[in-house]
Write an enzyme that holds these catalytic residues in place. Structure first.
Site, PDB file in Angstrom:
ATOM      1  N   SER A  46     -63.950 -59.246 -69.299  1.00 20.43           N
ATOM      2  CA  SER A  46     -64.362 -58.695 -68.007  1.00 20.43           C
ATOM      3  C   SER A  46     -63.375 -59.023 -66.898  1.00 20.43           C
ATOM      4  CB  SER A  46     -65.756 -59.207 -67.613  1.00 20.43           C
ATOM      5  OG  SER A  46     -66.723 -58.733 -68.513  1.00 20.43           O
ATOM      6  N   LEU A  48     -59.680 -58.372 -64.714  1.00 22.07           N
ATOM      7  CA  LEU A  48     -59.177 -57.210 -64.002  1.00 22.07           C
ATOM      8  C   LEU A  48     -57.863 -56.694 -64.573  1.00 22.07           C
ATOM      9  CD1 LEU A  48     -59.933 -58.247 -60.320  1.00 22.07           C
ATOM     10  CD2 LEU A  48     -61.357 -57.002 -61.923  1.00 22.07           C
ATOM     11  N   SER A 127     -64.002 -42.783 -70.578  1.00 25.79           N
ATOM     12  CA  SER A 127     -65.273 -42.685 -69.874  1.00 25.79           C
ATOM     13  C   SER A 127     -65.658 -41.215 -69.773  1.00 25.79           C
ATOM     14  CB  SER A 127     -65.153 -43.285 -68.463  1.00 25.79           C
ATOM     15  OG  SER A 127     -66.284 -42.964 -67.679  1.00 25.79           O
ATOM     16  N   TYR A 140     -61.176 -44.341 -60.065  1.00 21.76           N
ATOM     17  CA  TYR A 140     -61.611 -44.586 -61.449  1.00 21.76           C
ATOM     18  C   TYR A 140     -61.525 -43.308 -62.275  1.00 21.76           C
ATOM     19  CZ  TYR A 140     -64.549 -46.032 -65.374  1.00 21.76           C
ATOM     20  OH  TYR A 140     -65.022 -46.319 -66.633  1.00 21.76           O
ATOM     21  N   LYS A 144     -59.080 -42.404 -65.559  1.00 27.08           N
ATOM     22  CA  LYS A 144     -59.637 -42.037 -66.862  1.00 27.08           C
ATOM     23  C   LYS A 144     -59.215 -40.631 -67.284  1.00 27.08           C
ATOM     24  CE  LYS A 144     -61.714 -45.864 -67.814  1.00 27.08           C
ATOM     25  NZ  LYS A 144     -61.257 -46.702 -68.945  1.00 27.08           N
ATOM     26  N   THR A 175     -72.836 -53.600 -68.533  1.00 24.99           N
ATOM     27  CA  THR A 175     -71.784 -54.608 -68.407  1.00 24.99           C
ATOM     28  C   THR A 175     -71.627 -54.972 -66.930  1.00 24.99           C
ATOM     29  OG1 THR A 175     -69.989 -53.019 -68.055  1.00 24.99           O
ATOM     30  CG2 THR A 175     -70.565 -53.544 -70.345  1.00 24.99           C
TER      31      THR A 175
END
Length: 258
Positions: A46, A48, A127, A140, A144, A175
């Site tokens: 988790s 960065l 994603s 984001y 993706k 998550t």
């Protein structure tokens, strides 16, 4: 003569038997494929992510001590929340560095050894937002989309070397992704979104990834009914999709301002 008892029922059980044998053979092939494989998985802490130089150095260390990598699973990622107009370019770069440049740097570093062995499997955990874009997730979704495009190109280019490429596109997963998301000014979002909290468990998605690798699938969409419908809606009825997204943006902005 009873057609059901003499023809249909034996045919049905015969078909079920063939299906069971097929699934058994599929399971055995998957186990053989994964047994004793050298697997590299990124992003399990988790964190960065690292800058690309560190990733390349890590790849060199892996090859030095293990000799080769059979399966690479690019899983590192960071999410984003914010409006485009308020987001600094440095934030866009940070998200792109982790979600796009990190995975492709590691992939490029390990790819020559896979080509030399004519063996390997590369997995990109993308994603649903690599296929559709929703408001206030620009950095984001962009990262993706780039990931999806890169690995689609890679799949075509390395097929001649017997290397497999799988892109997995999950929806919401339980998550810390939203907690660790960056905002428009680069600060930590720190909020567990309702959709994330109610998403699939990490174990469920991991099992899907495992099956996808074992079956050498090229692409897997792991999402609920609404996100899955949105993907098809974007492709088949884009005008309706854009209208719905504009409505969603207005609703979210109103809720934020109230």
């Amino acid at each position: 003569m009873d057609l059901t008892s003499t023809v249909i029922i034996p045919l049905l059980f015969g078909s079920l038997g063939i299906f069971a044998i097929f699934r058994l053979l599929q399971w055995m092939r998957m186990r053989a494929y994964l047994q004793e494989a050298v697997v590299v998985i990124t992003g399990a802490t988790s964190g960065l992510g690292k800058d690309t130089k560190t990733v390349v150095n890590a790849a060199e260390e892996i090859l030095k001590y293990l000799g080769h990598v059979d399966i690479l699973i690019n899983n590192a990622g960071i999410s984003f929340r914010g409006t485009i107009v308020e987001t600094g370019l440095d934030v866009d770069k940070k998200v792109m560095e982790t979600n796009y440049f990190g995975p492709i740097a590691l992939t490029k570093a390990l790819l020559p050894s896979m080509i030399k062995r004519r063996q390997g499997h590369i997995v990109a955990i993308s994603s649903v937002q690599g296929k559709i874009s929703i408001p206030f997730r620009s950095a984001y979704a962009a990262s993706k989309h780039a990931t999806q495009a890169f690995f689609d190109c890679l799949r075509a280019e390395v097929e001649q070397y017997d290397i497999d490429v799988t892109v997995v596109s999950p929806g919401y997963i339980q998550t810390n992704l939203s907690l660790n998301a960056v905002t428009a000014d680069g600060s930590r979002y720190g909020v567990m979104d309702k959709n994330t909290a109610e998403g699939q468990t990490a174990a469920e998605v991991a099992q899907v990834v495992l099956n996808a690798v074992g079956q050498k699938k090229k692409e897997v969409l792991v999402a609920g009914l609404t996100p899955s419908l949105a993907v098809y809606l974007r492709n088949l009825f884009p005008r309706l999709f854009f209208t719905l997204m504009a409505t969603r943006a207005k609703k979210e902005r109103k809720a934020k301002d109230s």
